[in-house]
Scaffold this motif. Sequence first.
Motif, PDB file in Angstrom:
ATOM      1  N   PRO A  46       0.603  -1.109  -0.201  1.00  0.00           N
ATOM      2  CA  PRO A  46      -0.279   0.039   0.162  1.00  0.00           C
ATOM      3  C   PRO A  46       1.035   1.320   0.032  1.00  0.00           C
ATOM      4  O   PRO A  46       0.536   2.276  -0.651  1.00  0.00           O
ATOM      5  N   VAL A  47       1.841   1.389   0.484  1.00  0.00           N
ATOM      6  CA  VAL A  47       2.737   2.608   0.890  1.00  0.00           C
ATOM      7  C   VAL A  47       2.944   2.935  -0.552  1.00  0.00           C
ATOM      8  O   VAL A  47       3.531   4.074  -0.597  1.00  0.00           O
ATOM      9  N   ALA A  48       3.422   2.181  -1.622  1.00  0.00           N
ATOM     10  CA  ALA A  48       3.713   2.738  -2.955  1.00  0.00           C
ATOM     11  C   ALA A  48       2.574   3.197  -3.756  1.00  0.00           C
ATOM     12  O   ALA A  48       3.004   3.776  -4.891  1.00  0.00           O
ATOM     13  N   ASN A  49       1.442   3.326  -3.264  1.00  0.00           N
ATOM     14  CA  ASN A  49       0.245   3.781  -3.888  1.00  0.00           C
ATOM     15  C   ASN A  49      -0.305   5.064  -3.604  1.00  0.00           C
ATOM     16  O   ASN A  49      -0.973   5.096  -2.243  1.00  0.00           O
ATOM     17  N   THR A  50      -0.960   5.886  -4.555  1.00  0.00           N
ATOM     18  CA  THR A  50      -1.882   6.877  -4.085  1.00  0.00           C
ATOM     19  C   THR A  50      -2.923   6.974  -4.968  1.00  0.00           C
ATOM     20  O   THR A  50      -2.758   6.716  -6.409  1.00  0.00           O
ATOM     21  N   PHE A  51      -4.238   6.935  -4.703  1.00  0.00           N
ATOM     22  CA  PHE A  51      -5.499   6.931  -5.529  1.00  0.00           C
ATOM     23  C   PHE A  51      -6.401   7.812  -5.448  1.00  0.00           C
ATOM     24  O   PHE A  51      -6.208   8.690  -4.244  1.00  0.00           O
TER      25      PHE A  51
END
Length: 274
Positions: A160-165
Amino acid sequence: MEPLVSVCIPAYNNAAYIKETIDSILKQTWKNLELVICDDKSKDNTIEVIESIKDDRIRLCKNEKNLGMSGNWNKCLHECKGEFIKLICADDMLRKDAIEKEVRALIEHPKAVLAESDTQLFDLNGKPKGFYKRYKTSGLTDGKMIARKGFFVKNYFGSPVANTFRRSALEEVGGFDTWYTYILDYDFWVELACRGNVYIIHEPLNYFRVRNDSNTGEVMVGDKSDAYVKEHIHLLNKFKDELNLSDADIKRSVAIRKFRNFAAGVYLKLFVRK
C-alpha cells in the motif's frame, strides 16, 4: 489551494515503529493533508505513542472492538475526507516528497486512477535490502495491461505505501474485499487499475520494512502458503473475463505464484531478521 490528501494508517500493536511512520508523513512537502489513524484495539502502547505526537492534522480513531485487517483497512478509508488517498502500514515510511510527486501526477493526468512509485526495502535494523520496482514503463500506462502482466511476473503494484489513488475511484470500487485474508490489497489495486490508467514514477519514494513476522512473511516462511495460493486463484477467477484470462493462463499464473512464494520464503529465512 492544494487539494486535501488523506493518509491513513491502520494500526495494531505497532508501538515499536509507528512514530517513524507518522513522522515521515508529517514531514511531507505536501502540507494540506490529514492523517487518519485507526487503532484496532492494540494490546501494546500504540495509542500512547500516537497521542504523544502533537499535530492538528492527526485524527485518531479508536475501534470499540477488533475489526481484523480488512475491517480496519476499510474503516480507515471510510474516515478519509481527502480528494486523494494513501494507505500506509504502520511500520513503513515515505520520502518527504512522495505525496507531492504522486498527487501532482494524478492532478496533471485526469485519466490516471492510481499513481505509484518504486520502493526501497529495509530490514528491521534499518539495513537496505534492495528495491521493489513497479512495471517497467514510466508515466501513464494502461492499468489493465499492468494488472494482467503482473499475474505472470509479480505484483507490480506492491505494498500500500507505494500507491496513491483518487477518492472517486475508491467510490467505484467500494473498498477492500473482506473475502481475502492475505492479498486484499493486491485485489484492490487490480480493481482500481481496471478502471483507468496508472501513472508510474520510477523513483524510490517509499520505504518498506521487510520482516518475516509480518502477515505476508508468515505465509512465505510458515505453513500458510496453500491459503495464499487459494486466494491467488480466487483473484484470477474474479478477473478472468475482464482481463481475458484463459484456463491455461490461470494454471501458469498459479505455478508462478507457488514458485515466487518458495523463493520469497528462502530469501526471508536467509537474509531477513525478525
